[in-house]
Motif scaffolding. Structure first.
Motif, PDB file in Angstrom:
ATOM      1  N   ARG A   1       0.796  -1.277  -0.050  1.00 53.13           N
ATOM      2  CA  ARG A   1       0.129  -0.078   0.091  1.00 53.13           C
ATOM      3  C   ARG A   1       0.778   1.335  -0.050  1.00 53.13           C
ATOM      4  O   ARG A   1       0.410   2.293  -0.472  1.00 53.13           O
ATOM      5  CB  ARG A   1      -0.882  -0.013   1.112  1.00 53.13           C
ATOM      6  CG  ARG A   1      -1.982  -1.087   1.266  1.00 53.13           C
ATOM      7  CD  ARG A   1      -2.831  -1.092   2.427  1.00 53.13           C
ATOM      8  NE  ARG A   1      -4.344  -1.822   2.386  1.00 53.13           N
ATOM      9  CZ  ARG A   1      -4.245  -2.947   2.508  1.00 53.13           C
ATOM     10  NH1 ARG A   1      -3.206  -3.625   2.716  1.00 53.13           N
ATOM     11  NH2 ARG A   1      -5.237  -3.681   2.329  1.00 53.13           N
TER      12      ARG A   1
ATOM     13  N   ALA B   1       0.293   4.585  -2.501  1.00 55.77           N
ATOM     14  CA  ALA B   1      -0.150   5.667  -1.702  1.00 55.77           C
ATOM     15  C   ALA B   1      -0.748   6.865  -2.379  1.00 55.77           C
ATOM     16  O   ALA B   1      -2.278   7.072  -2.095  1.00 55.77           O
ATOM     17  CB  ALA B   1       0.482   6.073  -0.550  1.00 55.77           C
ATOM     18  N   PRO B   2      -0.253   7.412  -3.433  1.00 58.12           N
ATOM     19  CA  PRO B   2      -0.907   8.710  -3.958  1.00 58.12           C
ATOM     20  C   PRO B   2      -2.182   8.189  -4.872  1.00 58.12           C
ATOM     21  O   PRO B   2      -3.065   8.881  -5.070  1.00 58.12           O
ATOM     22  CB  PRO B   2       0.335   9.078  -4.861  1.00 58.12           C
ATOM     23  CG  PRO B   2       1.596   8.756  -4.286  1.00 58.12           C
ATOM     24  CD  PRO B   2       1.207   7.490  -3.840  1.00 58.12           C
TER      25      PRO B   2
ATOM     26  N   LEU C   1      -3.837   5.437  -4.248  1.00 56.19           N
ATOM     27  CA  LEU C   1      -5.061   5.030  -3.309  1.00 56.19           C
ATOM     28  C   LEU C   1      -5.768   6.751  -3.112  1.00 56.19           C
ATOM     29  O   LEU C   1      -7.026   6.576  -3.026  1.00 56.19           O
ATOM     30  CB  LEU C   1      -4.508   4.470  -2.109  1.00 56.19           C
ATOM     31  CG  LEU C   1      -3.917   3.016  -2.599  1.00 56.19           C
ATOM     32  CD1 LEU C   1      -3.305   2.518  -1.160  1.00 56.19           C
ATOM     33  CD2 LEU C   1      -5.048   2.054  -2.764  1.00 56.19           C
ATOM     34  N   GLU C   2      -4.947   7.386  -2.827  1.00 57.90           N
ATOM     35  CA  GLU C   2      -5.419   8.716  -2.197  1.00 57.90           C
ATOM     36  C   GLU C   2      -6.484   9.341  -3.193  1.00 57.90           C
ATOM     37  O   GLU C   2      -7.493  10.033  -2.978  1.00 57.90           O
ATOM     38  CB  GLU C   2      -4.567   9.726  -1.718  1.00 57.90           C
ATOM     39  CG  GLU C   2      -3.684   9.250  -0.422  1.00 57.90           C
ATOM     40  CD  GLU C   2      -2.580   9.864   0.089  1.00 57.90           C
ATOM     41  OE1 GLU C   2      -2.764  11.026  -0.645  1.00 57.90           O
ATOM     42  OE2 GLU C   2      -2.074  10.039   0.888  1.00 57.90           O
ATOM     43  N   ALA C   3      -6.024   9.326  -4.557  1.00 58.85           N
ATOM     44  CA  ALA C   3      -6.638   9.739  -5.900  1.00 58.85           C
ATOM     45  C   ALA C   3      -7.916   9.030  -6.061  1.00 58.85           C
ATOM     46  O   ALA C   3      -8.536   9.371  -7.201  1.00 58.85           O
ATOM     47  CB  ALA C   3      -5.649  10.035  -6.712  1.00 58.85           C
TER      48      ALA C   3
ATOM     49  N   THR D   1      -7.104   0.634  -5.856  1.00 64.22           N
ATOM     50  CA  THR D   1      -7.660   0.225  -4.541  1.00 64.22           C
ATOM     51  C   THR D   1      -6.886  -0.984  -4.178  1.00 64.22           C
ATOM     52  O   THR D   1      -6.670  -1.931  -5.167  1.00 64.22           O
ATOM     53  CB  THR D   1      -9.251   0.108  -4.575  1.00 64.22           C
ATOM     54  OG1 THR D   1      -9.737  -0.121  -3.394  1.00 64.22           O
ATOM     55  CG2 THR D   1      -9.482  -0.822  -5.592  1.00 64.22           C
TER      56      THR D   1
END
Length: 418
Positions: A352, A356-357, A359-361, A365
């Motif tokens: 993960r 991370a970028p 996932l945040e955007a 997933t």
């Protein structure tokens, strides 16, 4: 600073040895006797060392000489280099049974000979080695021939693929790389002792280390040491390990794995939990995952064979009953993985922290599955007798600080979802 500039800025090996002997003996006259040179030769060597490094290294008194504070800093690194050279020459000579009576071959070698040999061994020929050093091919050939004559050992041999080091030559080349690196670090140590941090840290990085961990650590360390230089090198694990052992790299950040040699050690950074990853609107997520067999209905992107993450992927696909030998895309490129995930129904396994970028955007997933086989250790691989500079030690400290933060955040998230 270019490699040619670094080589040009190295002191004479005889001067390094004379200074080391003067410190050890505490007397110029005794140092001259051991080195079998005149007292003036030792005095001149020390004087040139002090000019080279721009500081006083020895204090002269009525009873002898002793190192200054900076002299003690310098001699510690110099003695490491000279001991490596002594050991390396002993090994390469003993391997072929060559001997010169009471002669000490390491005291007869020069840095130009060592430079020429390493360049030739790494480049695969005298012409390529000369180009790497920026000098003429005859000069390189002559220096290597002189080195072999002193040692009484053939270090290079002609093969169908060109010039290559012999078995003993390969070991000697690795050792020489470390010797030259130690000599280069004398200047860094002295600069740091004077409050100037201008050295270089060379980091090999794979996967998570390359995309997230190492860049973050370098950013933090460079704020503390703005004049320091950092090199982030990628490649295969074998390439990076070879660079570490030869002194081209100071540490390697990667997933942990069995070590093939005992001259390096792994320093645990953290335990990383991997996840099955897909694009955010993947059909698998719309229907939900009811069993591992659901994972087998889609094509996969896998890491290269032989990596720890690939072994975890293979174990997962075996459990899911997938025919993972068919229809695969294999790559170690994070950019390629990202593009394939976004443009297809493929699945993969990633940390993960690596995505991370995304996932945040909301682009990718992580599939919510408890998969015990999807765990790995992230480590910093170091030479077992590594003596880091302050900047190198700070970089390693930042790596550990970041991974502690990640571990705490992972534990908090796990507790919240329980």
């Amino acid at each position: 600073m270019s490699d040619q500039t670094i080589r040009a800025n190295r002191p004479n090996l005889r001067h390094l040895r004379a200074f080391s002997l003067a410190v050890r003996e505490g007397n110029i006259s005794r140092a001259a006797e051991v080195a079998r040179v005149t007292q003036s030769a030792v005095s001149q060597a020390v004087a040139r060392m002090e000019i080279h490094y721009g500081c006083r290294l020895l204090e002269r008194g009525t009873t002898g000489v002793y190192p200054t504070d900076l002299g003690r800093v310098a001699v510690e690194r110099i003695d490491r280099a000279l001991e490596r050279l002594r050991s390396a020459t002993q090994r390469v000579c003993a391997a072929r049974g060559s001997g010169r009576g009471g002669a000490l071959p390491d005291r007869m070698l020069t840095l130009s000979q060592l430079d020429a040999f390493v360049a030739t061994a790494r480049a695969g020929g005298f012409k390529a080695g000369a180009k790497r050093l920026g000098i003429s091919q005859p000069s390189v050939h002559r220096a290597v021939r002189q080195l072999q004559d002193v040692l009484g050992v053939d270090l290079l041999e002609q093969t169908s693929l060109g010039l290559a080091p012999t078995r003993g030559g390969a070991d000697f080349a690795t050792s020489v790389g470390l010797i030259l690196r130690e000599i280069d670090l004398v200047a860094d140590d002295l600069d740091e002792a004077r409050g100037r941090h201008q050295g270089r840290v060379a980091i090999g990085a794979l996967a998570l280390g390359r995309t997230e961990l190492v860049p973050r650590a370098v950013a933090r360390a460079s704020r503390a040491f703005p004049d320091a230089n950092f090199l982030i090198q990628d490649g295969t694990y074998d390439q990076l390990l070879h660079g570490l052992r030869a002194g081209d790299l100071d540490l390697v950040v990667s997933a942990g794995r069995p070590l093939p040699t005992d001259d390096v050690v792994e320093d645990l950074l953290f335990e990383d939990r991997l996840a099955v990853v897909a694009r955010a609107d993947h059909p698998l997520l719309a229907k939900g995952v009811t069993s591992l067999a659901d994972l087998a209905r889609f094509p996969w992107i896998l890491p290269r064979e032989g990596t720890p993450t690939r072994r975890s992927c293979n174990a997962l696909l075996d459990r899911a009953g997938a025919q993972h030998a068919q229809g695969l895309v294999e790559t170690g490129s994070q950019a390629s993985v990202r593009g394939l995930l976004l443009e297809s129904d493929r699945l993969t396994v990633l940390s993960r922290h690596q995505i991370a970028p995304e996932l945040e955007a909301g682009l990718l997933t992580a599939v919510d599955l408890e998969l015990p086989e999807l765990q790995r250790t992230i480590v910093a691989t170091l030479r077992h007798d590594w003596k880091p500079t302050q900047v190198q030690a700070a970089l390693l400290a930042e790596l550990k600080a970041i991974t502690r933060e990640w571990s705490a955040a992972d534990a908090e998230a796990q507790a919240a979802s329980a």
